[in-house]
Design a protein around this motif. Structure first.
Motif, short mmCIF file in Angstrom:
data_model
loop_
_atom_site.label_atom_id
_atom_site.label_comp_id
_atom_site.label_asym_id
_atom_site.label_seq_id
_atom_site.Cartn_x
_atom_site.Cartn_y
_atom_site.Cartn_z
N GLN A 95 37.90 -1.94 19.31
CA GLN A 95 37.57 -0.64 18.73
C GLN A 95 36.75 -0.77 17.46
O GLN A 95 35.78 -0.04 17.27
CB GLN A 95 38.87 0.11 18.44
CG GLN A 95 38.69 1.38 17.63
CD GLN A 95 40.01 2.07 17.34
OE1 GLN A 95 41.02 1.72 17.92
NE2 GLN A 95 40.00 3.02 16.45
N ASP A 96 37.15 -1.67 16.57
CA ASP A 96 36.54 -1.76 15.25
C ASP A 96 35.59 -2.95 15.20
O ASP A 96 36.04 -4.10 15.07
CB ASP A 96 37.63 -1.91 14.19
CG ASP A 96 37.05 -2.02 12.77
OD1 ASP A 96 35.84 -1.76 12.61
OD2 ASP A 96 37.81 -2.37 11.85
N PRO A 97 34.29 -2.73 15.29
CA PRO A 97 33.37 -3.87 15.29
C PRO A 97 33.39 -4.63 13.98
O PRO A 97 33.14 -5.84 13.95
CB PRO A 97 32.00 -3.23 15.53
CG PRO A 97 32.15 -1.80 15.13
CD PRO A 97 33.58 -1.44 15.42
N GLN A 157 28.60 -2.64 16.80
CA GLN A 157 29.26 -2.54 18.11
C GLN A 157 28.39 -3.15 19.20
O GLN A 157 28.89 -3.78 20.14
CB GLN A 157 29.59 -1.08 18.43
CG GLN A 157 30.46 -0.88 19.66
CD GLN A 157 31.83 -1.50 19.53
OE1 GLN A 157 31.97 -2.72 19.48
NE2 GLN A 157 32.86 -0.66 19.49
N PRO A 177 36.08 2.05 22.46
CA PRO A 177 34.84 1.41 22.01
C PRO A 177 33.97 2.25 21.09
O PRO A 177 33.07 1.71 20.44
CB PRO A 177 34.11 1.12 23.33
CG PRO A 177 34.62 2.16 24.28
CD PRO A 177 36.05 2.35 23.91
N ILE A 189 26.19 4.33 22.73
CA ILE A 189 27.02 3.23 23.22
C ILE A 189 27.54 3.54 24.63
O ILE A 189 27.57 2.65 25.50
CB ILE A 189 28.20 2.97 22.27
CG1 ILE A 189 27.68 2.57 20.87
CG2 ILE A 189 29.12 1.89 22.82
CD1 ILE A 189 26.83 1.31 20.86
#
Length: 319
Positions: A95-97, A157, A177, A189
């Motif tokens: 979830q958290d790039p 991301q 995502p 995305i």
């Protein structure tokens, strides 16, 4: 003849032992789920329903208590060698790039990490450039020497996705995502994931609490509540004609919904103290409205657990 699924889970359970004498928590409780080749499946539900635990069990990152996970028609091996080979074919996108990328590594090093771990005969630089280009970072060489802090959230991301693509996987498991991205970037995305499916035949399991996202991207939708899949089917069927009252409640709060908003009372029950009967009955608007009584199933809702959902449909006495 229907093609065998790329990924499958049968009777999957993940039970975490309780602390200090507390009862064990059934995070995943008898789940059957499949993802076909070239298919995007959205796994939706509230926070704490077991989605992420299920995703990690499917990737071999959490050891199931019971049940089976299979990939490519074969059960997933549990040895270190088998899991390493599997994780080349099935990649996780977090979830958290920002948390997924090492701030001390350049973009090149971040994308090259997977091929270095797993090995491969291809030229590393070419593999990194191709992965970045497929993730929409062009020209890729322009990003090689950059660090994560020099990139936007959407670009970070894309680097995470490129790191997965560098191993040429068959499946992506994407856990929320786009949850940490601005609304203007989310569509880009999601469009990227659809393009990867169309161009590479890539399959994806997308974990999300956002049914609007599922509508935009998924071929099939599986709705999860308190460790179980309670409704599953083609996206259009589940999202336009939902059968389970939990799915109806989730859909009713979308801005574009024509149905009155359903406010679910209370929080989902503790997975270590799952109630008897249907596990949704204490929050069910169908039971509260009297419709379940009129249908003659209210007693069953309170005392009888619906059968575990296998395939499509809804695990609900009223439905």
């Amino acid at each position: 003849m229907t093609a065998a699924p790329l990924l499958y889970a049968t009777g999957l359970e993940v039970v975490f032992p309780g602390r200090r004498g507390a009862p064990p928590a059934r995070a995943v409780d008898g789940v059957d789920l499949t993802v076909g080749a070239g298919e995007i499946v959205a796994l939706v539900g509230e926070s704490g329903c077991g989605k992420s635990t299920l995703a990690r069990a499917l990737l071999g990152l959490v050891r199931p208590t019971a049940g089976e996970v299979g990939f490519g028609g074969r059960p997933l091996g549990r040895t270190a060698r088998a899991l390493k080979a599997y994780r080349r074919r099935a990649q996780l996108v977090l979830q958290d790039p920002s948390g997924a990328l090492n701030p001390r590594h350049t973009v090149y090093e971040a994308v090259a990490e997977g091929p270095r771990i797993h090995g491969g005969a291809r030229d590393e630089g070419a593999a990194v450039a191709e992965a970045l280009a497929r993730a929409g970072l062009r020209p890729p060489e322009r990003f090689f020497a950059r660090y994560p802090y020099e990139l936007s959230g959407g670009q970070r991301q894309r680097v995470v996705i490129a790191g997965a693509l560098a191993l040429e996987p068959e499946l992506l498991v994407a856990d929320e995502p786009v949850a940490s991205l601005d609304a203007s970037v989310r569509g880009e995305i999601l469009a990227l994931l659809l393009r990867l499916r169309d161009e590479l035949g890539l399959s994806a399991l997308v974990v999300t609490h956002d049914l609007g996202l599922a509508w935009n991207i998924a071929d099939r939708v599986a709705v999860m509540y308190l460790g179980r899949i309670v409704e599953c089917g083609p996206a259009e069927q589940v999202l336009t004609a939902p059968r389970h009252p939990y799915t109806r409640a989730l859909l009713s709060v979308l801005p574009e919904s024509a149905s009155p908003a359903v406010v679910l009372t209370g929080e989902p029950p503790d997975p270590s103290r799952i109630p008897g009967g249907c596990r949704f009955h204490a929050r069910c608007q169908i039971l509260a409205s009297g419709d379940a009584d009129r249908a003659g199933v209210a007693g069953r809702c309170r005392s009888e657990d619906p059968i575990v959902l296998r395939g499509t449909g809804a695990a609900c006495h009223w439905a």
